[in-house]
Design an enzyme around this catalytic site. Structure first.
Site, mmCIF file in Angstrom:
data_model
loop_
_atom_site.group_PDB
_atom_site.id
_atom_site.type_symbol
_atom_site.label_atom_id
_atom_site.label_comp_id
_atom_site.label_asym_id
_atom_site.label_seq_id
_atom_site.Cartn_x
_atom_site.Cartn_y
_atom_site.Cartn_z
ATOM 1 N N HIS A 210 0.986 -3.455 -11.277
ATOM 2 C CA HIS A 210 -0.301 -3.861 -10.683
ATOM 3 C C HIS A 210 -1.247 -4.499 -11.712
ATOM 4 O O HIS A 210 -2.201 -3.894 -12.189
ATOM 5 C CB HIS A 210 -0.981 -2.755 -9.884
ATOM 6 C CG HIS A 210 -0.971 -1.373 -10.455
ATOM 7 N ND1 HIS A 210 -1.392 -1.071 -11.728
ATOM 8 C CD2 HIS A 210 -0.622 -0.186 -9.884
ATOM 9 C CE1 HIS A 210 -1.296 0.230 -11.930
ATOM 10 N NE2 HIS A 210 -0.824 0.788 -10.825
ATOM 11 N N ASN A 213 -5.061 -3.892 -12.957
ATOM 12 C CA ASN A 213 -5.510 -2.551 -12.578
ATOM 13 C C ASN A 213 -4.926 -1.504 -13.509
ATOM 14 O O ASN A 213 -3.780 -1.608 -13.949
ATOM 15 C CB ASN A 213 -5.104 -2.230 -11.136
ATOM 16 C CG ASN A 213 -5.779 -3.132 -10.126
ATOM 17 O OD1 ASN A 213 -5.133 -3.912 -9.440
ATOM 18 N ND2 ASN A 213 -7.088 -3.056 -10.040
ATOM 19 N N ASP A 268 1.635 -1.304 -3.129
ATOM 20 C CA ASP A 268 1.156 -0.014 -3.642
ATOM 21 C C ASP A 268 0.647 0.841 -2.478
ATOM 22 O O ASP A 268 -0.308 1.608 -2.623
ATOM 23 C CB ASP A 268 0.064 -0.217 -4.701
ATOM 24 C CG ASP A 268 -0.133 1.005 -5.598
ATOM 25 O OD1 ASP A 268 0.695 1.932 -5.524
ATOM 26 O OD2 ASP A 268 -1.131 1.049 -6.352
ATOM 27 N N GLY A 304 -4.102 3.612 -4.742
ATOM 28 C CA GLY A 304 -3.149 2.860 -3.941
ATOM 29 C C GLY A 304 -3.871 1.993 -2.923
ATOM 30 O O GLY A 304 -5.062 1.692 -3.060
#
Length: 376
Positions: A210, A213, A268, A304
């Site tokens: 990701h 992040n 995610d 998430g």
């Protein structure tokens, strides 16, 4: 079976119109035009490979760390409805015995239930505490802790991807150990500097989890892991294209630098996906989905997403990515990154994992030649 559509994206070629012939669960032929009597014909549809999602923590009220044989098919059916035909079930940092029990359940998942569990993505437990995000700090471990290798060893043959913080002491030895066992290593939940990240790629890290992040923010004097990830190289970066995790401007930046061959769409998704607002779990943590649709811990930390892969593709297109490239980022690129070489592409011999989009919405999904959406 012959499936025809107004457009076929392989996703390296486009046929307008085109068709795919499926025989015994495999793609037998891909061609231009419409055969005389196709079994399925979508004149306004776009026929593409089924989506491959490398980061799914759960869906439809099912947390993969707590699932059982009766609840798992519910998540598989939901994922199939989004166009996903294969995914890596993702386990966040948790007690080893819980992760091992979840692994046993996931290994026995019935492929005919919907999207297929193509292996495990274990996110942790070797994470930088400063960038742990929504992971429970009680179960974060050092790279040199024998418990870590014991955990991975118990998942041998099913473990495909591990996310770890490569700057931690002993992490490079762990990376090499995982590579020797055929496991792809991704850098994430990391406070690595630019130089440390470059060293990690040299050591064999082949993905970034990701992008932007749970990592050191980019700065013009210290670009960090994100800045290193955007350099020329062979690694692939996962990205959550929900407009919350990453601003569209940064998404466009990543696409322009990395291209469709090195940027992989991931959801995610957690157990809240497909459920609306309310309270749910991510491993041992309670999360709440509020008005913005993003799951968060009580302190506001993102935990998430509830993103669907068909929505991720639609968002990418809305933010300026050509549909052909957006499809590649959700199919061929993640499949290659995870070593799923017979998925994510329409060519003779590949698995017959197909999706027909009509206005960005899946109208037909086949997994291994079986219809998994709409249900039989």
């Amino acid at each position: 079976m012959i499936v025809a559509a107004g457009r076929v994206l392989t996703p390296f070629e486009e046929f307008t119109p085109g068709y795919v012939v499926v025989e015994e669960g495999r793609v037998a032929e891909v061609g231009r035009g419409i055969p005389p009597r196709p079994d399925q014909h979508y004149p306004d549809g776009v026929l593409i490979p089924g989506f491959v999602d490398l980061q799914v923590n759960g869906a439809r009220g099912v947390d993969f760390l707590h699932c059982d044989a009766s609840s798992l098919p519910r998540a598989q059916r939901y994922l199939a409805s989004t166009g996903t035909t294969a995914f890596l079930a993702t386990l966040v940092t948790s007690p080893p015995e819980q992760a091992e029990a979840a692994c046993r359940v996931l290994q026995r998942a019935a492929p005919e239930a919907g999207a297929e569990v193509a292996g495990l993505h274990v996110e942790g437990p070797v994470l930088n505490p400063a960038r742990r995000g929504a992971h429970d700090p009680r179960w974060v471990r050092a790279a040199v802790d024998p418990e870590v290798r014991d955990l991975y060893r118990g998942m041998s043959g099913f473990l495909r991807l591990v996310t770890l913080a490569p700057e931690l002491p002993g992490a490079h030895d762990l990376v090499r150990w995982l590579l020797e066992r055929g496991v792809v290593v991704s850098a994430g939940h990391s406070d690595a500097t630019f130089e440390q990240a470059q060293d990690a790629f040299q050591a064999g890290v082949r993905m970034v989890t990701h992008l932007f992040n749970a990592m050191r923010p980019m700065h013009h004097r210290e670009p960090g892991l994100a800045g290193a990830a955007l350099q020329e190289g062979a690694w692939v970066c996962g990205i959550v294209a929900d407009g919350v995790h990453v601003h569209p401007a940064f998404f466009r930046l990543a696409y322009r630098v990395l291209g469709a061959g090195r940027l992989a769409l991931v959801t995610d998704a957690i157990s809240a996906a497909g459920c609306g607002s309310g309270r749910f779990t991510l491993g041992s943590q309670e999360v709440e989905v509020g008005r913005d649709g993003a799951p968060r811990l009580a302190d506001g930390t993102l935990a998430g997403s509830v993103l669907r892969m068909d929505q991720a593709v639609a968002n990418a297109v809305r933010w300026g990515v050509p549909l052909l490239d957006a499809v590649r980022m959700a199919t061929a690129t993640p499949a290659r990154a995870a070593g799923l070489l017979d998925r994510g592409v329409l060519r003779p011999g590949s698995r017959a994992d197909l999706c027909v989009l009509v206005g960005h919405t899946p109208a037909l999904v086949l997994a291994g030649g079986r219809r998994v959406w709409p249900g039989p």
